[in-house]
Design a protein around this motif. Sequence first.
Motif, PDB file in Angstrom:
ATOM      1  N   ARG A 149     -47.363  22.139  65.230  1.00 19.15           N
ATOM      2  CA  ARG A 149     -47.463  22.522  63.764  1.00 19.15           C
ATOM      3  C   ARG A 149     -46.344  20.958  63.241  1.00 19.15           C
ATOM      4  O   ARG A 149     -46.726  20.728  62.080  1.00 19.15           O
ATOM      5  CB  ARG A 149     -46.397  23.717  63.380  1.00 19.15           C
ATOM      6  N   SER A 161     -47.556  18.483  60.387  1.00 18.31           N
ATOM      7  CA  SER A 161     -46.839  18.181  59.243  1.00 18.31           C
ATOM      8  C   SER A 161     -46.502  16.853  59.065  1.00 18.31           C
ATOM      9  O   SER A 161     -46.550  16.146  57.701  1.00 18.31           O
ATOM     10  CB  SER A 161     -45.648  19.246  59.172  1.00 18.31           C
ATOM     11  N   GLU A 203     -49.321  14.887  57.617  1.00 18.91           N
ATOM     12  CA  GLU A 203     -49.516  15.288  56.239  1.00 18.91           C
ATOM     13  C   GLU A 203     -48.595  14.414  55.509  1.00 18.91           C
ATOM     14  O   GLU A 203     -48.752  13.602  54.536  1.00 18.91           O
ATOM     15  CB  GLU A 203     -49.300  16.616  56.030  1.00 18.91           C
ATOM     16  N   GLN A 257     -53.516  17.394  52.306  1.00 13.53           N
ATOM     17  CA  GLN A 257     -53.577  18.781  52.683  1.00 13.53           C
ATOM     18  C   GLN A 257     -54.933  19.464  52.647  1.00 13.53           C
ATOM     19  O   GLN A 257     -55.302  20.242  53.770  1.00 13.53           O
ATOM     20  CB  GLN A 257     -52.863  19.858  51.711  1.00 13.53           C
TER      21      GLN A 257
END
Length: 304
Positions: free
Chosen positions: A225, A229, A232, A284
Motif C-alpha cells: 500500500r 501511495s 500516486e 488516482q
Amino acid sequence: MLTESGTMQTPEKTAPLIPSRSAALTLKLLGRRHGKKLILTLLLVVAENVVYLLYPLLAGFAINAIIAGNALHAVFYAAMVFTMWALGAARRSVDTRTFARIYAELAVPVIVAQRLDKQSASTVAARVALSREFVDFFEKHLPVLITSLASISGAAIMLLVIELQTGLACLAILLFFACFLPGFTRKNEALYTRLNNRLEREVAFVSAAPSSSLTRHYRVLAGLRIRLSDREAIGYLSIGTVTALLFASTIFVMSARGGQEAGHIYSVMTYMWMFAMSLDDAPQLLEKYSQLKDIGKRVNTGLV
C-alpha cells in the motif's frame, strides 16, 4: 494452510484468475442490465460538467460587467451558480438510490458464481467485497473520469481560443504525460495483483497462522500500500511541477503584453486551474483502473 514446520505458507498464491473475464466485460454487462438508471445519473453528471465548464467564461463576463457598472448582466452569474448547485444536489440524491440497489442485486450472483467455481469461504467473502468496486466505478470513478476528461479537454480548447500559447502548452503537457502512461499503469497492475492475492487469503490466514507469519503478512500488505501511495504521490508532484511552469510562463506572457481586461485574466487563470486540478485526478484514476482490471480477472460476477 500450515506447512509441516508450523509456519504459514505464503498467501501470494491464490485461486487461478479467470481468463475469460475482464473488468471491461463485467462493466459492460452491468451497464446493459442497469442501463436506464445509469443513463439518468450520467446525464446529470454531463449537465453538471457543461455548467462547470462555462463558469470561468461567464465569471469573466460578470467581472467586466461589474467594472462597467452593468449590474443586470453581472447578476446572471448568480443564476448560473444556483444551477450548478441544483444539478449537483440532484445527482447526489439519485446516485445513492441507484447504486445501493445495483450492489444489492450484484452481491447474490457473485456469491453463487464463486460457489460454482468451488472457491473457499474466505475467497468468496473477499471477492464479494471486491465486487463492490464495479459499482463504485459507476458511482464514483466514472463521474470523476467524465469530469476530468471534460475539464481537461474543455479547458484546453477554451485556452486555445482565448490564450493560444497557453492552450498549446496544455496540449504539450498532455502529450508529455501520455508517454509515461503505459509503464506507470503496468507497474500499478503488478502491485495490485500481489495486494489482492493476499487479501483473498486473509480470512483463512488469520485463523491459523502463528503471530510471526501474521506480522510478516501485515508488513507486506503495508509495504504494498505504501508503494502504491508513493507512486500516486510522485504523479501528483510531477503534475504540480509542470503546472507551476505553465502558470509561470502564462503570467510572464500576459504581463509582457499588457493592457489585459480583468475578466480575461480571471478566465485564463481559472481555466488553467481547471486544467491543473483535473490532471491532479489522473494518478488516482490510474490506480483505480489498475485495481479494477485485476479484480475483473479474478471475480466471476455470474452476469450473463
